[in-house]
Design an enzyme around this catalytic site. Structure first.
Site, PDB file in Angstrom:
ATOM      1  CG  HIS A   1      -2.108   0.889   1.448  1.00  0.00           C
ATOM      2  ND1 HIS A   1      -2.395   1.492  -0.223  1.00  0.00           N
ATOM      3  CD2 HIS A   1      -3.033   0.722   1.833  1.00  0.00           C
ATOM      4  CE1 HIS A   1      -3.214   2.753   0.340  1.00  0.00           C
ATOM      5  NE2 HIS A   1      -3.896   1.845   1.038  1.00  0.00           N
TER       6      HIS A   1
ATOM      7  CE1 TYR B   1      -8.219   6.710   8.301  1.00  0.00           C
ATOM      8  CE2 TYR B   1      -9.066   5.629   5.552  1.00  0.00           C
ATOM      9  CZ  TYR B   1      -8.150   6.183   6.612  1.00  0.00           C
ATOM     10  OH  TYR B   1      -7.295   6.675   5.582  1.00  0.00           O
TER      11      TYR B   1
ATOM     12  CB  THR C   1      -5.904   8.897   0.956  1.00  0.00           C
ATOM     13  OG1 THR C   1      -5.182   8.472   2.037  1.00  0.00           O
ATOM     14  CG2 THR C   1      -5.791   7.417   0.038  1.00  0.00           C
TER      15      THR C   1
END
Ligand SMILES: *[C@@H]1O[C@H](CO)[C@@H](O)[C@H](O)[C@H]1NC(C)=O
Ligand SMILES: *[C@@H]1O[C@H](CO)[C@@H](O)[C@H](O)[C@H]1NC(C)=O
Ligand SMILES: *[C@@H]1O[C@H](CO)[C@@H](O)[C@H](O)[C@H]1NC(C)=O
Ligand SMILES: CC(=O)N[C@H]1CO[C@H](CO)[C@@H](O)[C@@H]1O
Length: 655
Positions: A343, A460, A473
């Site tokens: 990620h 979230y 993000t």
């Protein structure tokens, strides 16, 4: 110099200067245009005249055929929000989750912070934002997670997120930095912090099969190998019956465990000799491929078959994916395929984009012969794939077979994963309700969460900030006061109006996050600055320590219109997800697939007595249907005829 030469020279100089001037003018005009985000806040389905003018200007200055990186220099920088605004938004976001006593405490803490340290820390942040293109980004993904695989959302298989609801997004350029790192990239463990290593000009692939690592060259005589030639190479590996070398089988478990021990082991045991050469080969490969030996796949007739498939992609046996690699492609003996992505180098839309491209090109462009082989001739003279050579010392072998592997397997076995293909309706019907699909689903998640847990929790939702240079993000705190009011009012006759209010609120929060006015990245950066300066802030520490019990993320679908999924519903991917983020909460990733299908991937931990991914899936299903029923009186005649077949066919062919 003669007069003529001088004239020519000055003409050249003048032309160059003019050319440069024009380029810069163009770039800065575009940058100024792109700094405007008012269009995002316009309500659904309407476009004001000023937005139309703005859009045509953007189109005009964008040129006719922009390339992937054409806009990089014209993208605005992510602005640093005002501290007071951020704190205000923060307080508003936690209000529904705290009782009045706790809320008062929070107010005191935040006021204290505002008055004492905020200005000081903010100054540093603003300074940083002047010289760096991105004031937050990379750190967030590299600093935190001690174990890549299961902590944070550091590992996601397949992919995740982004709003598909903003039309104009087709015209507005997005930052392409992440694309660059898709291939030839590895996360290198470090004692303090990891780094992302990207190399250009890599010419090989590393393949893992039955405990052995092979290097496969991707080029022959200056050209790329054809699919049929790659097939031969992979078949040669499958045919190879040699045994793994001592310690080789579980070597990749090093990349799944805690980062610091891996960083130390890497320096101590892998910095010379054949170990170094072999590790280099893996880390510098274009990407990593695992040829798994057990079949996986989705069969609607078998309950939870998607779940074991997803778990296999997410963590496998913990030692058969190279978790540091930008992505590991996983191929099963029954022809199914999936991808496990790291990620830190990119967010889910990038991986999703690649994956859609892979699915479409594989089936519709390259194709297969009648017997199921790749089309094209095979060059029999290709050199064989080479085995990587290892001399794994005893200490490493022992740790790999004993505690590391056992620890990891425990974490992996604890992952309760459920994939749910919601086929009652999709974007088509939600749009008829004149509401944003993302807000609709987020409210359904709140309803499901409340029914599942009997309480609300800090939620979230990731949104993207790629309209800014190097943007990644931002968090949308989607459990708003309005959402709570709606869930509580489910039995209330005026609930539709309350739903609309909550949906609008959610939309607005999402838009704020996208345009650089979010809450969490700013607070996180203030926290990093405070740590760096050795300033202790109880407020920031408190904010950063609050657990997100519900983590959600939408992956955009159909970024490339390569496949008409109404015509070929069986070519739809089954989506993807990420591992559990909190010990006693849920992670939900969802994809709005075409008009009639929404996929949900839910993760939690078996070890938590309060959670159950399958049960949560059922709650989501019911919440979706219940909310949709609110609109029934409104659009009565619009029936839900579509899509049962999508559920059945989906995944039959390809995921
Ligand atoms: C995840 O992080 C927490 C705290 O940051 C730590 O206590 C825990 O051991 C980590 N889990 C794994 C699997 O590394
Ligand atoms: C990765 O390496 C390949 C060579 O195998 C090269 O063609 C490609 O441009 C590189 N990709 C990136 C993004 O650097
Ligand atoms: C793999 O083994 C099979 C059976 O032994 C053989 O027919 C085939 O030619 C081999 N394939 C390659 C690429 O070596
Ligand atoms: C993710 C990313 O692109 N981070 C960049 C942020 O800015 C610093 C300094 O300019 C770069 O070094 C990082 O690569």
């Amino acid at each position: 110099m003669s007069v003529q030469t001088r004239a020519v020279l000055s003409a050249i100089l003048f032309a160059t200067a003019l050319w440069l001037f024009l380029i810069y003018l163009l770039r800065y005009t575009l940058k100024a245009l792109l700094s405007y985000h008012g269009w995002i806040f316009e309500s659904h389905g309407k476009m004001s005249t000023s937005t139309k003018v703005w859009l045509s200007l953007v189109k005009m200055f964008s040129g006719r055929r922009p390339l992937l990186y054409s806009f990089q220099a014209s993208l605005p920088r992510l602005p640093v929000p005002n501290v007071d605004d951020t704190i205000q938004r923060y307080l508003e976001s936690v209000h529904p989750l705290l009782d009045s006593e706790q809320y008062k405490q929070m107010e005191i803490l935040s006021n204290d912070f505002k008055e004492s340290k905020a200005a000081h820390l903010q100054r540093y942040l603003i300074l940083k934002s002047w010289w760096a293109t991105n004031y937050s980004t990379a750190t967030l993904y590299l600093l935190s997670s001690p174990s890549i695989k299961c902590n944070l959302s550091a590992s996601l298989n397949l992919f995740t997120f982004l709003p598909n609801k903003l039309r104009a997004l087709g015209t507005v350029p997005m930052c392409s930095t992440q694309m660059e790192r898709m291939f030839n990239t590895t996360r290198i463990p470090g004692i303090e912090t990891d780094i992302v290593q990207h190399l250009t000009d890599r010419k090989h692939l590393v393949v893992y099969h039955k405990g052995r690592f092979f290097q496969v060259w991707l080029y022959t005589g200056g050209r790329h190998l054809l699919p049929s030639e790659l097939e031969t190479q992979f078949q040669r590996i499958l045919n190879d019956t040699s045994e793994p070398q001592p310690g080789e089988l579980k070597l990749a478990a090093l990349t799944a465990g805690k980062r610091v021990p891996w960083a130390r082991a890497r320096i101590k045991y892998f910095s010379q000799g054949s170990n170094k050469v072999s590790l280099d080969s893996i880390e510098s490969a274009a990407f990593f491929l695992t040829l798994d030996d057990e079949p996986q796949g989705y069969d609607p007739a078998i309950t939870r078959s998607l779940d074991s498939y997803a778990k296999s992609l997410l963590h496998g046996k913990c030692y058969d994916r190279w978790f540091d690699k930008s992505f590991t492609l996983i191929s099963y003996p029954n022809g199914k395929m999936g991808v496990n992505a790291e990620h830190s180098w990119a967010d889910a839309p990038i991986v999703g984009h690649m994956w859609e491209y892979v699915l479409a090109t594989d089936c519709f462009h390259l194709g297969y012969t009648e017997e199921g082989h790749c089309k094209g001739d095979v060059n029999k003279g290709l050199p064989y794939p080479t085995r990587l050579q290892w001399q794994i010392p005893k200490e490493v072998r022992e740790s790999l077979t004993s505690f590391t592997a056992i620890d990891l397997m425990q974490i992996a076995d604890d992952v309760d994963f459920h994939g749910c293909l919601f086929s009652e309706f999709g974007k088509g019907l939600i749009k008829k309700c004149r509401t944003s699909p993302d807000a609709f689903i987020q409210l359904a998640l709140q309803l499901a969460q409340f029914r599942d847990q009997g309480a609300f929790c800090l939620t979230y939702e990731s949104s993207m900030t790629r309209m800014f240079r190097d943007g990644r993000t931002e968090t949308v705190r989607s459990c708003t006061s309005e959402a709570v009011a709606f869930v509580r009012a489910m039995e209330d006759p005026s609930r539709l109006a309350i739903f609309r209010k909550a949906a609008d609120k959610h939309q607005n929060m999402y838009r704020l996050a996208m345009t650089g006015s979010g809450i969490d990245r700013h607070l996180f950066c203030l926290y990093i600055v405070s740590k760096y300066l050795g300033v202790d802030s109880p407020f920031l520490t408190k904010v950063l320590s609050e657990p997100w019990k519900l983590s959600t993320s939408q992956t955009p679908q159909q970024q490339l219109n390569l496949v008409d999924i109404n015509k070929f519903p069986q070519y739809v991917g089954a989506g993807g997800g990420f591992g559990p983020v909190a010990d006693d909460g849920y992670g939900v990733s969802y994809i709005i697939v075409g008009e009639n299908l929404i996929t949900f991937h839910i993760s939690s931990k078996f070890s938590s007595p309060d959670t159950d991914s399958y049960r949560f899936g059922q709650h989501i299903w019911k919440a979706m249907v219940d909310i949709q029923a609110l609109f029934k009186p409104e659009n009565d005649k619009k029936t839900v005829e579509h899509s049962k077949h999508v559920h059945l066919e989906n995944g039959k062919k390809h995921i």
